[in-house]
Design a protein around this motif. Structure first.
Motif, PDB file in Angstrom:
ATOM      1  N   GLN A 132     -12.979 -46.833  -6.478  1.00  0.00           N
ATOM      2  CA  GLN A 132     -13.222 -46.089  -7.643  1.00  0.00           C
ATOM      3  C   GLN A 132     -12.949 -44.880  -7.649  1.00  0.00           C
ATOM      4  O   GLN A 132     -12.926 -44.002  -6.839  1.00  0.00           O
ATOM      5  CB  GLN A 132     -15.066 -46.053  -7.623  1.00  0.00           C
ATOM      6  CG  GLN A 132     -15.393 -45.390  -9.072  1.00  0.00           C
ATOM      7  CD  GLN A 132     -16.969 -45.541  -9.196  1.00  0.00           C
ATOM      8  OE1 GLN A 132     -17.704 -46.091  -8.279  1.00  0.00           O
ATOM      9  NE2 GLN A 132     -17.637 -45.071 -10.284  1.00  0.00           N
ATOM     10  N   ASN A 133     -12.335 -44.258  -8.812  1.00  0.00           N
ATOM     11  CA  ASN A 133     -12.063 -42.905  -9.140  1.00  0.00           C
ATOM     12  C   ASN A 133     -12.508 -42.428 -10.544  1.00  0.00           C
ATOM     13  O   ASN A 133     -13.021 -43.164 -11.541  1.00  0.00           O
ATOM     14  CB  ASN A 133     -10.667 -42.637  -8.997  1.00  0.00           C
ATOM     15  CG  ASN A 133      -9.889 -43.660  -9.785  1.00  0.00           C
ATOM     16  OD1 ASN A 133      -9.755 -43.346 -10.936  1.00  0.00           O
ATOM     17  ND2 ASN A 133      -9.027 -44.478  -9.336  1.00  0.00           N
ATOM     18  N   ASP A 134     -12.198 -41.182 -10.982  1.00  0.00           N
ATOM     19  CA  ASP A 134     -12.728 -40.557 -12.068  1.00  0.00           C
ATOM     20  C   ASP A 134     -11.866 -41.104 -13.326  1.00  0.00           C
ATOM     21  O   ASP A 134     -12.142 -41.008 -14.610  1.00  0.00           O
ATOM     22  CB  ASP A 134     -12.626 -39.094 -11.930  1.00  0.00           C
ATOM     23  CG  ASP A 134     -13.756 -38.342 -11.139  1.00  0.00           C
ATOM     24  OD1 ASP A 134     -14.634 -39.268 -10.962  1.00  0.00           O
ATOM     25  OD2 ASP A 134     -13.750 -37.372 -10.772  1.00  0.00           O
ATOM     26  N   ASP A 135     -10.582 -41.533 -12.936  1.00  0.00           N
ATOM     27  CA  ASP A 135      -9.852 -42.010 -14.041  1.00  0.00           C
ATOM     28  C   ASP A 135      -9.948 -43.377 -14.577  1.00  0.00           C
ATOM     29  O   ASP A 135      -9.508 -43.854 -15.735  1.00  0.00           O
ATOM     30  CB  ASP A 135      -8.365 -42.027 -13.667  1.00  0.00           C
ATOM     31  CG  ASP A 135      -7.822 -40.661 -13.407  1.00  0.00           C
ATOM     32  OD1 ASP A 135      -8.326 -39.475 -13.908  1.00  0.00           O
ATOM     33  OD2 ASP A 135      -7.018 -40.394 -12.476  1.00  0.00           O
ATOM     34  N   MET A 136     -10.785 -44.134 -13.786  1.00  0.00           N
ATOM     35  CA  MET A 136     -10.979 -45.436 -14.098  1.00  0.00           C
ATOM     36  C   MET A 136     -11.561 -45.839 -15.541  1.00  0.00           C
ATOM     37  O   MET A 136     -12.682 -45.129 -15.958  1.00  0.00           O
ATOM     38  CB  MET A 136     -11.868 -46.100 -13.062  1.00  0.00           C
ATOM     39  CG  MET A 136     -12.168 -47.649 -13.148  1.00  0.00           C
ATOM     40  SD  MET A 136     -13.085 -47.958 -11.614  1.00  0.00           S
ATOM     41  CE  MET A 136     -11.800 -47.547 -10.398  1.00  0.00           C
ATOM     42  N   ILE A 137     -11.476 -46.796 -16.355  1.00  0.00           N
ATOM     43  CA  ILE A 137     -11.803 -47.135 -17.506  1.00  0.00           C
ATOM     44  C   ILE A 137     -12.467 -48.432 -17.534  1.00  0.00           C
ATOM     45  O   ILE A 137     -12.046 -49.521 -17.017  1.00  0.00           O
ATOM     46  CB  ILE A 137     -10.701 -47.080 -18.789  1.00  0.00           C
ATOM     47  CG1 ILE A 137     -10.089 -45.746 -18.647  1.00  0.00           C
ATOM     48  CG2 ILE A 137     -11.049 -47.588 -20.131  1.00  0.00           C
ATOM     49  CD1 ILE A 137     -10.934 -44.597 -19.402  1.00  0.00           C
ATOM     50  N   ASP A 170      -1.994 -52.086 -13.191  1.00  0.00           N
ATOM     51  CA  ASP A 170      -3.187 -51.291 -13.518  1.00  0.00           C
ATOM     52  C   ASP A 170      -4.729 -51.870 -14.229  1.00  0.00           C
ATOM     53  O   ASP A 170      -5.428 -51.188 -14.531  1.00  0.00           O
ATOM     54  CB  ASP A 170      -2.891 -50.053 -14.040  1.00  0.00           C
ATOM     55  CG  ASP A 170      -2.025 -49.104 -12.916  1.00  0.00           C
ATOM     56  OD1 ASP A 170      -2.103 -49.093 -11.858  1.00  0.00           O
ATOM     57  OD2 ASP A 170      -0.985 -48.417 -13.486  1.00  0.00           O
ATOM     58  N   SER A 194      -6.787 -46.456 -15.413  1.00  0.00           N
ATOM     59  CA  SER A 194      -6.877 -45.276 -16.323  1.00  0.00           C
ATOM     60  C   SER A 194      -6.617 -45.692 -17.832  1.00  0.00           C
ATOM     61  O   SER A 194      -6.551 -46.472 -18.155  1.00  0.00           O
ATOM     62  CB  SER A 194      -5.597 -44.365 -15.739  1.00  0.00           C
ATOM     63  OG  SER A 194      -4.253 -44.886 -16.161  1.00  0.00           O
ATOM     64  N   GLU A 195      -6.956 -44.602 -18.468  1.00  0.00           N
ATOM     65  CA  GLU A 195      -6.653 -44.563 -20.226  1.00  0.00           C
ATOM     66  C   GLU A 195      -5.245 -45.055 -20.287  1.00  0.00           C
ATOM     67  O   GLU A 195      -5.054 -45.751 -21.130  1.00  0.00           O
ATOM     68  CB  GLU A 195      -7.093 -43.330 -20.510  1.00  0.00           C
ATOM     69  CG  GLU A 195      -6.916 -43.328 -22.144  1.00  0.00           C
ATOM     70  CD  GLU A 195      -7.806 -44.262 -22.990  1.00  0.00           C
ATOM     71  OE1 GLU A 195      -7.503 -44.760 -24.115  1.00  0.00           O
ATOM     72  OE2 GLU A 195      -9.096 -44.419 -22.298  1.00  0.00           O
ATOM     73  N   ASP A 196      -4.340 -44.625 -19.700  1.00  0.00           N
ATOM     74  CA  ASP A 196      -2.935 -44.875 -20.154  1.00  0.00           C
ATOM     75  C   ASP A 196      -2.520 -46.126 -19.635  1.00  0.00           C
ATOM     76  O   ASP A 196      -2.214 -46.883 -20.424  1.00  0.00           O
ATOM     77  CB  ASP A 196      -2.048 -44.053 -18.934  1.00  0.00           C
ATOM     78  CG  ASP A 196      -1.879 -42.617 -19.556  1.00  0.00           C
ATOM     79  OD1 ASP A 196      -2.296 -42.252 -20.648  1.00  0.00           O
ATOM     80  OD2 ASP A 196      -1.602 -41.622 -18.840  1.00  0.00           O
ATOM     81  N   LYS A 227     -19.617 -46.257 -19.239  1.00  0.00           N
ATOM     82  CA  LYS A 227     -18.954 -45.434 -18.090  1.00  0.00           C
ATOM     83  C   LYS A 227     -19.365 -45.828 -16.814  1.00  0.00           C
ATOM     84  O   LYS A 227     -20.656 -46.371 -16.461  1.00  0.00           O
ATOM     85  CB  LYS A 227     -19.869 -43.966 -18.167  1.00  0.00           C
ATOM     86  CG  LYS A 227     -19.262 -42.929 -17.010  1.00  0.00           C
ATOM     87  CD  LYS A 227     -20.136 -41.720 -17.275  1.00  0.00           C
ATOM     88  CE  LYS A 227     -19.724 -41.035 -16.229  1.00  0.00           C
ATOM     89  NZ  LYS A 227     -20.865 -39.696 -16.007  1.00  0.00           N
TER      90      LYS A 227
END
Length: 242
Positions: A132-137, A170, A194-196, A227
């Motif tokens: 887990q990290n803060d970029d995850m969607i 990803d 990520s969002e990307d 979230k």
């Protein structure tokens, strides 16, 4: 639905009995809960859930994934997604000390009158080992399919999900299940790095074909903005119900 079920597991934990034994009971258990946290109890719930989830995924061979997410528009509404190798693994989990401890304390932090379990039948479950990290969607989508289109929808969406998890580095998890009481209602839970990564997924040929081919097959589509709060899995799960 049960006649043509295939399951393969390749788990990262080599010491796990599940990783060593491919002859698993079928089907896997996929649980989906909607919970409401009492006022000012969000932090207390997060601590309680974290303790249960960490112990369960690390110590129980058959507990394959546990995800706690909150609704962005109403953070006190929580969705829990859990995956177990089979019914025996699920029974072992609910008999475990971490889960019993969670139950003993749940009434202090949750409005149990609003607890809702959505009974589902897994259709496609695939994931990679997640850190887990803060970029995850995280995405949670509910789709109602026209009854006459259900079979065609299935034959389009399941291959699309398989291609996504296989071809896109990803794309970390793709899960689909149908409502046990309303078999034309589909639940999708997806995790992207990520969002990307999510936007890149939307531009792939297989996703565009899925959108185009199913455009007239649905009666309703609800995207619930969520979230990730606590995300844990063993990784390497591949399951498809045919």
């Amino acid at each position: 639905m049960k006649a043509g079920i295939s399951l393969s597991l390749s788990l990262a934990l080599s010491c796990s009995a599940v990783a060593q034994d491919k002859n698993l009971s079928l089907p896997p258990v996929f649980t989906l809960f909607e919970l409401v946290i009492k006022q000012d109890k969000n932090i207390a719930f997060e601590r309680l859930a974290d303790k249960n989830m960490t112990a369960s995924v690390r110590e129980e061979p058959g507990t394959l994934a546990m995800y706690s997410t909150s609704k962005k528009a109403a953070p006190s509404t929580v969705y829990l997604f859990e995956i177990y190798a089979d019914s025996d693994a699920y029974q072992k989990h609910i008999a475990s000390s971490p889960y019993k401890d969670f139950l003993r304390n749940a009434s202090d932090v949750l409005d149990l009158s609003q607890k809702r379990r959505i009974d589902v039948i897994p259709q496609f479950l695939a994931d990679k080992k997640i850190t887990q990290n803060d970029d995850m969607i995280n995405n949670f989508v509910i789709v109602d399919v026209k009854p006459e289109c259900e079979r065609a929808f299935r034959h389009i969406v399941l291959p699309e999900m398989a291609q996504s998890i296989q071809r896109e580095e990803d794309v970390l998890a793709m899960y689909a299940a149908i409502d046990k009481a309303h078999p034309t209602r589909w639940y999708f839970y997806e995790i992207y790095a990520s969002e990307d990564a999510y936007q890149a997924h939307r531009l792939t040929p297989h996703f565009k074909e899925y959108i185009e081919q199913t455009a007239d097959m649905t009666t309703d589509k609800q995207a619930i903005a969520i979230k990730p709060e606590k995300i844990m899995n063993k990784g390497g799960l591949i399951y498809k119900a045919e």
